[in-house]
Design a protein around this motif. Structure first.
Motif, PDB file in Angstrom:
ATOM      1  N   VAL A   1      36.274  47.509  31.908  1.00 44.73           N
ATOM      2  CA  VAL A   1      36.671  46.439  32.865  1.00 44.73           C
ATOM      3  C   VAL A   1      35.886  45.464  33.165  1.00 44.73           C
ATOM      4  N   PRO A   2      36.369  44.421  33.844  1.00 43.82           N
ATOM      5  CA  PRO A   2      35.371  43.384  33.922  1.00 43.82           C
ATOM      6  C   PRO A   2      34.145  43.718  34.732  1.00 43.82           C
ATOM      7  N   LYS A   3      33.251  42.977  34.951  1.00 38.87           N
ATOM      8  CA  LYS A   3      31.977  43.187  35.640  1.00 38.87           C
ATOM      9  C   LYS A   3      32.671  42.646  37.013  1.00 38.87           C
ATOM     10  N   LYS A   4      32.016  43.463  38.025  1.00 39.55           N
ATOM     11  CA  LYS A   4      32.521  43.440  39.437  1.00 39.55           C
ATOM     12  C   LYS A   4      32.171  42.015  40.051  1.00 39.55           C
ATOM     13  N   ARG A   5      32.989  41.740  40.703  1.00 36.60           N
ATOM     14  CA  ARG A   5      33.260  40.243  41.562  1.00 36.60           C
ATOM     15  C   ARG A   5      32.578  40.697  42.839  1.00 36.60           C
ATOM     16  N   HIS A   6      31.517  39.943  43.404  1.00 34.00           N
ATOM     17  CA  HIS A   6      30.736  40.273  44.453  1.00 34.00           C
ATOM     18  C   HIS A   6      31.087  39.105  45.343  1.00 34.00           C
ATOM     19  N   TYR A   7      31.094  39.610  46.778  1.00 34.20           N
ATOM     20  CA  TYR A   7      31.391  38.647  48.004  1.00 34.20           C
ATOM     21  C   TYR A   7      30.425  38.525  48.708  1.00 34.20           C
ATOM     22  N   TYR A   8      29.329  39.585  48.823  1.00 29.32           N
ATOM     23  CA  TYR A   8      28.214  39.497  49.446  1.00 29.32           C
ATOM     24  C   TYR A   8      28.515  39.291  51.039  1.00 29.32           C
ATOM     25  N   ILE A   9      28.994  38.370  51.650  1.00 31.47           N
ATOM     26  CA  ILE A   9      29.068  38.428  52.934  1.00 31.47           C
ATOM     27  C   ILE A   9      30.531  38.738  53.491  1.00 31.47           C
ATOM     28  N   GLU A  10      31.222  39.313  52.743  1.00 32.13           N
ATOM     29  CA  GLU A  10      32.748  39.881  53.024  1.00 32.13           C
ATOM     30  C   GLU A  10      32.879  41.337  52.242  1.00 32.13           C
ATOM     31  N   THR A  11      33.748  42.162  53.278  1.00 29.05           N
ATOM     32  CA  THR A  11      34.194  43.432  52.478  1.00 29.05           C
ATOM     33  C   THR A  11      35.540  42.950  51.809  1.00 29.05           C
ATOM     34  N   ASN A  12      35.802  43.918  50.907  1.00 28.67           N
ATOM     35  CA  ASN A  12      36.976  43.549  50.112  1.00 28.67           C
ATOM     36  C   ASN A  12      38.077  43.384  50.979  1.00 28.67           C
ATOM     37  N   TYR A  13      38.231  44.243  52.220  1.00 32.39           N
ATOM     38  CA  TYR A  13      39.051  44.193  53.222  1.00 32.39           C
ATOM     39  C   TYR A  13      39.003  42.764  53.875  1.00 32.39           C
ATOM     40  N   SER A  14      38.056  42.210  54.547  1.00 29.75           N
ATOM     41  CA  SER A  14      37.760  41.168  55.225  1.00 29.75           C
ATOM     42  C   SER A  14      38.193  39.662  54.201  1.00 29.75           C
ATOM     43  N   HIS A  15      37.706  40.269  53.076  1.00 32.55           N
ATOM     44  CA  HIS A  15      37.984  38.809  52.140  1.00 32.55           C
ATOM     45  C   HIS A  15      39.548  38.816  52.101  1.00 32.55           C
ATOM     46  N   TYR A  16      40.356  39.834  51.787  1.00 32.87           N
ATOM     47  CA  TYR A  16      41.563  39.832  51.694  1.00 32.87           C
ATOM     48  C   TYR A  16      42.397  39.281  52.733  1.00 32.87           C
ATOM     49  N   ILE A  17      42.123  39.724  53.882  1.00 35.82           N
ATOM     50  CA  ILE A  17      42.853  39.465  55.106  1.00 35.82           C
ATOM     51  C   ILE A  17      42.597  37.948  55.639  1.00 35.82           C
ATOM     52  N   HIS A  18      41.404  37.384  55.091  1.00 32.91           N
ATOM     53  CA  HIS A  18      41.066  35.950  55.578  1.00 32.91           C
ATOM     54  C   HIS A  18      41.560  35.175  54.601  1.00 32.91           C
ATOM     55  N   ALA A  19      42.360  35.730  53.180  1.00 30.50           N
ATOM     56  CA  ALA A  19      42.780  34.842  52.301  1.00 30.50           C
ATOM     57  C   ALA A  19      44.385  35.023  52.278  1.00 30.50           C
ATOM     58  N   HIS A  20      44.796  36.095  52.853  1.00 31.15           N
ATOM     59  CA  HIS A  20      46.303  36.307  52.749  1.00 31.15           C
ATOM     60  C   HIS A  20      46.734  37.184  53.924  1.00 31.15           C
TER      61      HIS A  20
END
Length: 258
Positions: A109-128
C-alpha cells in the motif's frame, strides 16, 4: 507468478513501459473513444457507467471480475508506488520487487497520509457531505458488524492509506473487492446524491479510501508501505492552506471546488 498492476486513467497519458503495468480506461461506457492499448472497464461484468460516482473503483471492480493474475494491483495515471519517486516511471515497483515484498508482507500500500490536526472522520466531513459517511457506519454496523471496531478506530486516527492504490495476492484482492462493493452498494441504495455537484458526486470513491484500513485491520494483514510517486507537481502550500481552511471554515469550504 503472474503480476498485473492496472493504471486507471480517464484520458490518454504517458504510461510505464514495464509490461507489469496495464492501462485501464475508466468510465469507458460514457467517456468516449478508447485510447490505443488501454483495457476498457466496460467489458464483461462491470460498473463502468458508475465512474462519475465511483472514480477509479470502476477499474478495481473490473480487475476483480476479470483478471486471473496471481497478484493484482491498482494505481493511477498520476500516482504510482515507487521506491525511488525521483526516478519517475523508471523507478516504479517491478514485478520482482512486488514478489519479494509479498514474501514477508500480506499487501502493498502507499505510505500513510497524515493529517495531524484532523481525524479521518473530521477531515472527511470538513471536505465532503457528512451524510454518506454516517450512513456508511450504519451499513457496517448492520451488515458487517465484525468490522465495526476497526471502523471506529480508523475514523479516530489522524492518518490512513489513501488513494485507492494497492497491490495484493489475488485471494486478498478479491476478498477485499467483494467486501468493499457490498458496503458501497448498500450506501448507494440508502443515500440520495442526485443534488450533489460533480465533485461531491464522486462520493463512493472518497468513502472507499477510508475502508481499506478497516479491512486490513480486521483481517490482521501486514502491510509493506511504499512511497507515492506523482507524475505532476504537488501544490503543497495550497494543500496545507486548504486543510486549515476545511478545519476552521468548513461551511465555506464545502462550496469551494479544489
Amino acid at each position: 507468478m503472474k503480476v498485473e498492476v492496472y493504471v486507471a486513467a480517464h484520458k490518454p497519458y504517458q504510461m510505464p513501459l514495464d509490461e507489469t503495468y496495464q492501462p485501464i480506461f475508466v468510465g469507458a461506457a460514457i467517456n468516449g473513444a478508447l485510447p490505443h492499448d488501454y483495457q476498457a472497464d466496460n467489458e464483461g461484468a462491470n460498473i463502468s457507467a458508475k465512474n462519475p460516482n465511483f472514480n477509479e473503483l470502476t477499474a478495481l471492480y473490473w480487475i476483480w471480475k476479470h483478471s486471473d493474475a496471481d497478484v493484482k494491483g491498482l494505481v493511477q495515471y498520476r500516482r504510482y508506488l515507487a521506491w525511488n519517486p525521483k526516478a519517475r516511471l523508471s523507478g516504479l515497483l517491478t514485478a520482482a520487487e512486488i514478489t519479494q515484498l509479498l514474501k514477508t508482507k500480506d499487501v502493498i500500500v502507499p505510505k500513510k497520509r497524515h493529517y495531524y490536526i484532523e481525524t479521518n472522520y473530521s477531515h472527511y466531513i470538513h471536505a465532503h457531505h457528512q451524510e454518506p459517511l454516517d450512513v456508511l457506519r450504519q451499513v457496517v454496523a448492520e451488515t458487517q458488524a465484525d468490522y465495526l471496531p476497526a471502523y471506529d478506530k480508523v475514523m479516530h486516527r489522524t492518518s490512513a492509506h489513501m488513494f485507492n492504490m494497492l497491490i495484493m495476492p489475488a485471494k486478498h484482492f478479491d476478498a477485499y473487492a467483494a467486501w468493499l462493493f457490498d458496503c458501497l452498494f448498500e450506501v448507494e441504495r440508502r443515500v440520495d446524491i442526485s443534488n450533489y455537484d460533480a465533485r461531491e458526486a464522486r462520493v463512493f470513491g472518497y468513502l472507499s479510501e477510508l475502508l481499506l484500513d478497516v479491512w486490513l485491520m480486521t483481517n490482521h494483514l501486514s502491510c509493506a508501505e511504499v512511497p507515492v510517486m506523482y507524475m505532476e507537481p504537488q501544490q503543497l502550500p495550497a494543500k496545507v492552506y486548504n486543510l486549515l481552511k476545511r478545519k476552521f471554515l468548513p461551511r465555506a469550504v464545502k462550496k469551494t471546488h479544489f
